[in-house]
Scaffold this active site. Structure first.
Site, PDB file in Angstrom:
ATOM      1  N   GLY A 220       9.779  -4.145   0.515  1.00 19.13           N
ATOM      2  CA  GLY A 220       8.429  -4.653   0.337  1.00 19.13           C
ATOM      3  C   GLY A 220       7.998  -4.649  -1.118  1.00 19.13           C
ATOM      4  O   GLY A 220       8.799  -4.887  -2.027  1.00 19.13           O
ATOM      5  N   SER A 221       6.744  -4.324  -1.336  1.00 11.74           N
ATOM      6  CA  SER A 221       6.170  -4.466  -2.676  1.00 11.74           C
ATOM      7  C   SER A 221       6.717  -3.479  -3.702  1.00 11.74           C
ATOM      8  O   SER A 221       6.480  -3.654  -4.900  1.00 11.74           O
ATOM      9  CB  SER A 221       4.647  -4.335  -2.602  1.00 11.74           C
ATOM     10  OG  SER A 221       4.101  -5.450  -1.920  1.00 11.74           O
ATOM     11  N   THR A 222       7.445  -2.437  -3.276  1.00 12.11           N
ATOM     12  CA  THR A 222       8.068  -1.573  -4.282  1.00 12.11           C
ATOM     13  C   THR A 222       9.116  -2.359  -5.076  1.00 12.11           C
ATOM     14  O   THR A 222       9.403  -2.023  -6.229  1.00 12.11           O
ATOM     15  CB  THR A 222       8.727  -0.335  -3.650  1.00 12.11           C
ATOM     16  OG1 THR A 222       9.710  -0.742  -2.700  1.00 12.11           O
ATOM     17  CG2 THR A 222       7.685   0.547  -2.974  1.00 12.11           C
TER      18      THR A 222
END
Length: 503
Positions: A220-222
Site C-alpha cells: 500500500g502507501s508505504t
C-alpha cells in the site's frame, strides 16, 4: 576346476567386490551426507540426546537443554515461549526449524570451529557440548513488539513487526502473531508432539507461519516511499517541488469507474498541483500514481530492487518469501499466453502506491526505511551476533555488510525531511515521540477482494538524524477494528522505537 564351480566362484567374487564397493561408498564418500541426514534415526537420536548449546538474547537463554530422566537425557526448553518462537524455532527428533535449524551445526557441537572443544571433551572423557548462538535481538524491543501487536490485533488477529538497526543491519525485533509455544513441539512424547503440531497446523490463523519474513502482501502507501526515492534519485523531482495531484485520476488506456484512482476523501490532495510534502503527509494516491507514470516502470523497478525487492538477503533464518516488484506482465488472450511486456501506465500508476502486483514482507519494508535512515546505504539484515563455545568464548562475530547504496545521501536527506513532516503534520502522527524527531509513513492496502478489510502498514525510523532503529509493522487481520495503518500500526512502531531509544 570344472565349469559350474568356476561360474559359482566368479559370481561369489563379484558379489564380494560389489559388497566392498558399496561399503566403501557408504562409509567414505557418503558418510558426511548420511550423518547429517535428518532421516538417519541413529544420528538424530544421538543429536537429540546431546547437551545442545544455548540460544541467547543478551545474557538470557531463549533456548536451552535441561537434563531429564529418560532415554534422550536432555530436553530442549524455551523459557520465553511465544515472543521468540518464530526466531528460535523448535527442536524435534530428526528435525529443526528457525535458528535451531540454521545454526544446528553450532548448537549440536558439530561445527568445525568447535573441533578443539570436541577434542578437549574427548580427552577429558566429558560429553560433547554444543556451542552457543548469541542473537542480535533487543529484549525490550522484542517484548514491546509482541505485546503491542497482540494487544492491538486481538486473539484472532494476524500481523508482524520487524525492527532493524540501520547502520549495521542488526535485527532488533522480529515478531509474528499469532505465535505458539515451542515447548509443546519439543516434547519427548511423540503423542504430545503430534497432537500439538496437528492442532497448530489446522489453525486457520497459521501460528507456525513467520509472517515477518514468510508473508508478502500489498504494501500500500508505504511503497510511496520507494516511488518518492525513484523520483528524487532520477532527478524528476526534488523534495521542495510541486507535482500534479487531483481528487481523482483515470490512468491512460483505462475505462470504467473501477479504474479511477481517488484519494479516499483526503481533501488536501484535491488541488491539481500540490507540494511534494503535502503529497507525502496526506498520502495522496493520485499524486504518486502520476509520479510513478512520469518516472516510468523501469526506473521504479530499479529503485525497488536497489532496496532489496526481487532478491534474497537474510542468510541466518529461512525460509523467506521474496518481495516482488513485477518484472513483466504476461497477458492471456483467448486462452493463449502472449509475449511478456512491460507494465503499462495504468499498472505503473497502481504500482506507485503499492498495489497492482507489488508485494512485500515486513522485513523488506523495514529495510527500505533502514537504508534511508543510514544515508542511503542498505545493510544486510542479520540475526546471529556471535558464535560461542559452551563456556562463552567468542569464536566468530558477525561483521556488518553493506549490500549496496540504495540511494544517494542527498536523496536520503530529502526523503527524511518529507517523512519527518509526515509524522509532524500528516497521517503518521500516531508514531510521534516527545523530544525525538521521527520519520514515518502509513499504508492501508486494498486486498482486491470485495468485503474484506484492507491490510494496515506502518514504517518509521528514529531519531531522524543518526537513527538507531527502523521499524515496519504489518497488520493482516484485526477483527472488530477499523484497519488503518496509522491508527493501529503507528502506536506499535512508537512502542518499539521507545523501547530501543530508552536503553
Amino acid at each position: 576346476m570344472n565349469k559350474p564351480i568356476r561360474t559359482v566362484s566368479i559370481f561369489c567374487m563379484l558379489l564380494f567386490v560389489a559388497l566392498m564397493a558399496n561399503v566403501t561408498y557408504l562409509q567414505f564418500f557418503k558418510a558426511k551426507e548420511l550423518n547429517t541426514d535428518p532421516k538417519n534415526a541413529r544420528v538424530a537420536a544421538a543429536a537429540f540426546s546431546r547437551e545442545r548449546g544455548l540460544i541467547l538474547v543478551g545474557d538470557n537463554p531463549v533456548a536451552r537443554s535441561e537434563p531429564v530422566d529418560d532415554q534422550y537425557e536432555f530436553l530442549r526448553v524455551y523459557p520465553q515461549r511465544q515472543p521468540y518462537a518464530h526466531v528460535t524455532g523448535y527442536l524435534q527428533l530428526g528435525s529443526q526449524t528457525g535458528i535451531e535449524r540454521s545454526q544446528n551445526d553450532v548448537l549440536s557441537g558439530e561445527d568445525p570451529r568447535l573441533f578443539v572443544n570436541r577434542l578437549v571433551d574427548l580427552l577429558k572423557g566429558d560429553t560433547n557440548q554444543g556451542g552457543n548462538v548469541l542473537l542480535t535481538l533487543n529484549p525490550k524491543a522484542q517484548r514491546a513488539a509482541f505485546q503491542s501487536l497482540r494487544d492491538t490485533v486481538g486473539p484472532e488477529g494476524e500481523g508482524a513487526v520487524v525492527a532493524i538497526e540501520p547502520r549495521t543491519g542488526r535485527i532488533l525485533a522480529m515478531v509474528s502473531f499469532p505465535s505458539y509455544d515451542p515447548n509443546e513441539l519439543a516434547s519427548h512424547s511423540s503423542a504430545e508432539r503430534e497432537d500439538a503440531y496437528d492442532r497448530l497446523a489446522a489453525n486457520d490463523h497459521e501460528p507456525l507461519l513467520n509472517r515477518a519474513i514468510q508473508t508478502r502482501l500489498f504494501p500500500g502507501s508505504t511503497f510511496k516511499v520507494v516511488t518518492a526515492a525513484a523520483a528524487i534519485e532520477s532527478g524528476v523531482y526534488d523534495a521542495d517541488d510541486e507535482g500534479e495531484s487531483g481528487a481523482t485520476w483515470q490512468a491512460p488506456g483505462t475505462t470504467g469507474e473501477g479504474n479511477v484512482i481517488d484519494d479516499e476523501g483526503r481533501t488536501g490532495c484535491s488541488p491539481e498541483t500540490i507540494e511534494f510534502a503535502t503529497a507525502m503527509e496526506d498520502s495522496c494516491n493520485t499524486a504518486f500514481a502520476k509520479m510513478a507514470v512520469e518516472v516510468g516502470p523501469e526506473t521504479l523497478r530499479e529503485q525497488a530492487e536497489a532496496f532489496g525487492f526481487n532478491s534474497d538477503y537474510l542468510e541466518d533464518l529461512s525460509p523467506q518469501a521474496r518481495s516482488v516488484f513485477p518484472e513483466e506482465v504476461v497477458d492471456t488472450i483467448d486462452g493463449e499466453q502472449q509475449d511478456p511486456r512491460e507494465l503499462n501506465d495504468a499498472e505503473t500508476a497502481r504500482s506507485g502506491f503499492g498495489q497492482f502486483s507489488v508485494q512485500s514482507t515486513p522485513l523488506q519494508m523495514a529495510m527500505v526505511m533502514a537504508a534511508i535512515a543510514n544515508n542511503g546505504s542498505l545493510m544486510r539484515p542479520y540475526l546471529v551476533q556471535e558464535v560461542q563455545t559452551a563456556t562463552f568464548d567468542v569464536l566468530e562475530t558477525t561483521e556488518p555488510e553493506e549490500l549496496r547504496e540504495a540511494i544517494s545521501s542527498q536523496t536520503a536527506s530529502q526523503l527524511t525531511e518529507l517523512l519527518v513532516s509526515t509524522v509532524d503534520n500528516g497521517t503518521a502522527s500516531p508514531a510521534a515521540i516527545d523530544g525525538v524527531s521521527v520519520a514515518g509513513k502509513t499504508g492501508t492496502a486494498q486486498r482486491g477482494v470485495e468485503g474484506k478489510a484492507p491490510y494496515g502498514w506502518f514504517v518509521s525510523f528514529g531519531p531522524a538524524e543518526n537513527a538507531e532503529v527502523a521499524v515496519a509493522v504489518m497488520i493482516q487481520e484485526a477483527p472488530g477494528k477499523d484497519i488503518s495503518g496509522g491508527q493501529l500500526g503507528g502506536p506499535i512502531a512508537k512502542a518499539v522505537m521507545e523501547a530501543v531509544l530508552q536503553q
